[in-house]
Design an enzyme around this catalytic site. Structure first.
Site, short mmCIF file in Angstrom:
data_model
loop_
_atom_site.label_atom_id
_atom_site.label_comp_id
_atom_site.label_asym_id
_atom_site.label_seq_id
_atom_site.Cartn_x
_atom_site.Cartn_y
_atom_site.Cartn_z
N ALA A 113 -22.59 -25.78 -54.31
CA ALA A 113 -21.91 -26.21 -55.54
C ALA A 113 -20.65 -25.39 -55.83
O ALA A 113 -19.65 -25.93 -56.32
CB ALA A 113 -22.87 -26.08 -56.72
N ASN A 351 -32.75 -28.82 -53.77
CA ASN A 351 -31.54 -29.31 -53.10
C ASN A 351 -30.65 -28.14 -52.70
O ASN A 351 -29.59 -28.34 -52.14
CB ASN A 351 -30.79 -30.29 -54.00
N HIS A 352 -31.08 -26.91 -53.01
CA HIS A 352 -30.38 -25.70 -52.58
C HIS A 352 -28.90 -25.71 -53.00
O HIS A 352 -28.03 -25.28 -52.25
CB HIS A 352 -30.52 -25.49 -51.07
N CYS A 353 -28.65 -26.23 -54.19
CA CYS A 353 -27.30 -26.28 -54.76
C CYS A 353 -26.35 -27.13 -53.93
O CYS A 353 -25.13 -27.07 -54.11
CB CYS A 353 -26.70 -24.88 -54.93
N ALA A 354 -26.86 -27.89 -52.97
CA ALA A 354 -26.00 -28.77 -52.17
C ALA A 354 -26.33 -30.20 -52.58
O ALA A 354 -26.89 -30.97 -51.82
CB ALA A 354 -26.24 -28.54 -50.69
#
Lengths: 398, 143
Positions: A113, A351-354
């Site tokens: 992000a 979502n691991h900031c993705a």
């Protein structure tokens, strides 16, 4: 390796969430405690012994960082609060001034992000175009696709050195070469790579490089922005206040200090900077190449073993870093993560900031194991055993 | 309720949740609910007529606890008056948060009466009640 350096491991935890933050070796924590218990003082203000000791401990870290990434000069090393602030400073302190409407910034959907949102904001504010370099069938970024996406309007390429979900290592030297040839600015997010893979900002022709201490066995709250001197000179600070000004008058006149000090308003995280220095010394002593080789061996072992379990879906078998994304078929990633916690295994689900990677991954959420030097094959065996028993997941989590 | 029965009810509602899938219908009121510290993310839509809940639908990605709780809440609330629904939601939230509650009102929702033992899952169980609470508030303000 080096497990004795990490007291937290005595609790029996199997810590596979290093992509989120790494554990800290005792030497880093001790160094920070020393500052707090033996010589606490502010920087660049006092004339007493402790203040001078603090100055010395604080300032020497810039040289350690410079040497780690092979920058030309310590004036190119800015202390920030972390990768996020570093990338925001690049986008809003520099590119907001120098990019024009319709200029293209190339990123990709596997970015974190903090390397997407600042660009999206600039797209809204000043009309730049954010373009996504397509990922290949393994969701990796290839030189070929980068070349295909570049146009005459391309002004910036901004990529993670190692992506935080897929874990592919981008060939930054090759990308840097292309950027140089085509007169494109090159920004690198090194959050996931800095303690796992060698970086040479000169060799890779990097204009801006960002990373955080806490993902390299250092403390939270501090990070680095490297910028080429001539670019940092043109970059505006995002924060104004004490320490960063040369002079100011009641009539409105003011003069700022030069880079990197002009970006460091206010009292910085002194203990954390000192801790970062110790983390760099620690990593250097072991050797980044050795760390990477070891983690890759562990990952390959993990992939080999997990591939034998029929209901495990692996999303990035081939990438060459210690990051593995997977799911248990038919099980929501968070349930898997809660299940593994019963085995004292810490992984990450989500979502691991993705958040835009879902377009390419066909699934929003995954489980992620991210390795560090203190992980072992024996720990991976515990994970394998737990996942082999995964038919019992709901007996455990409900 | 014994642990095995609870697990069966939760698993059944997780694997075959009631009313999964939204409709494009303006007579429903829709709210999204998610928690930043957790990855559950669901939309719920509710239709009420003459003070009675006629239908509730949901969709989204969520864990076993959140999905099953959403399904059981939907089962419990359809056909209830708005006042009854508010009472059920309030008592359900009290139960999850270890406050006093009326067991008689909760039916199958009692499967979560010991979820407080896993504090990180309380928010999963509470998520659908948050959406319903906010929808009921919209209806209350409309009237």
């Amino acid at each position: 390796m080096n497990r004795d350096d990490f007291p937290i491991l005595n609790s029996g935890i199997i810590y596979f969430d290093n992509g989120a933050t790494t554990l800290k070796p005792k030497c880093v924590v001790d160094k920070m405690i020393d500052y707090y218990t033996k010589y606490t003082s502010n920087i660049h203000r006092g004339d007493y012994d402790n203040a001078m000791k603090t100055n010395e401990a604080y300032d020497e870290v810039r040289e350690l960082v410079r040497d780690l990434i092979n920058a030309k000069n310590i004036s190119e090393i800015v202390y920030t609060s972390g990768t996020t602030e570093s990338l925001n400073l690049v986008a809003f302190g520099f590119f907001k001034k120098y990019l024009k409407k319709d200029d293209e910034v190339l990123i990709n959907k596997a970015e974190h992000a903090s390397n997407i949102l600042p660009w999206l904001v600039l797209q809204k504010e000043i009309g730049i175009k954010v373009k996504y370099i397509p990922l290949d069938e393994n969701r990796e970024l290839t030189i070929e696709n980068i070349k295909k996406t570049i146009t005459d309007k391309t002004k910036v390429i901004s990529v993670a050195h190692i992506s935080n979900v897929i874990g592919d290592i981008r060939d930054i030297e090759q990308i840097g070469k292309i950027c140089k040839e085509k007169n494109i600015y090159f920004v690198v997010d090194a959050a996931q790579s800095i303690s796992h893979y060698k970086i040479d900002v000169e060799k890779a022709n990097i204009d801006f490089l960002a990373f955080s201490a806490h993902k390299m066995m250092g403390p939270t709250g501090v990070g680095i922005l490297y910028g080429k001197k001539e670019l940092l000179d043109k970059t505006d600070p995002l924060k104004y206040g004490g320490g960063m000004n040369q002079n100011f008058e009641s009539n409105g006149e003011y003069v700022l200090k030069t880079a990197p000090i002009k970006f460091e308003a206010g009292t910085p995280p002194i203990a954390e900077v000192i801790g970062l220095g110790e983390a760099i010394k620690y990593i250097k002593k072991i050797g980044v190449d050795k760390i990477h080789k070891y983690e890759l061996e562990l990952k390959e072992y993990m992939v080999e073993e997990l591939s034998k379990i029929p209901n495990i879906i692996l999303y990035n078998k081939n990438s060459k870093s210690g990051i593995l994304a997977f799911n248990v078929e038919g099980v929501f990633s968070q349930d898997t993560s809660v299940y593994l916690n019963h085995y004292n295994i810490a992984i990450r689900a989500g979502n691991h900031c993705a958040k835009v990677l879902k377009d390419d991954l066909d699934i929003k959420n995954t489980c992620r194991v991210s390795l560090c030097l203190y992980n072992t094959k024996e720990e991976i065996d515990v994970l394998i055993k737990a996942l082999k028993n995964s038919k019992d997941i709901f007996k455990v989590v409900i | 309720m014994d642990k095995e029965t609870k697990r069966e009810i939760i698993l059944d509602n997780y694997q075959n949740p009631m009313n999964k899938g939204l409709k494009d219908d303006k007579s429903y009121i829709l709210k999204n609910t998610n928690n930043e510290s957790c990855i559950d993310n669901i939309d719920m839509m509710l239709k009420a007529e003459n003070g009675v809940i006629k239908d509730i639908l949901f969709d989204g990605e969520a864990c076993a606890i959140c999905t099953s709780a959403t399904s059981i809440i939907i089962r419990n609330l359809i056909g209830k008056t708005l006042e009854e629904a508010e009472k059920i939601i309030k008592n359900y939230q009290n139960m999850i948060n270890e406050k006093e509650y009326d067991k008689e009102l909760l039916g199958e929702l009692l499967v979560y009466d010991d979820i407080y033992m896993q504090p990180n899952r309380k928010k999963c169980a509470l998520l659908p009640s948050d959406a319903v609470e906010r929808i009921l508030e919209v209806i209350r303000n409309e009237n």
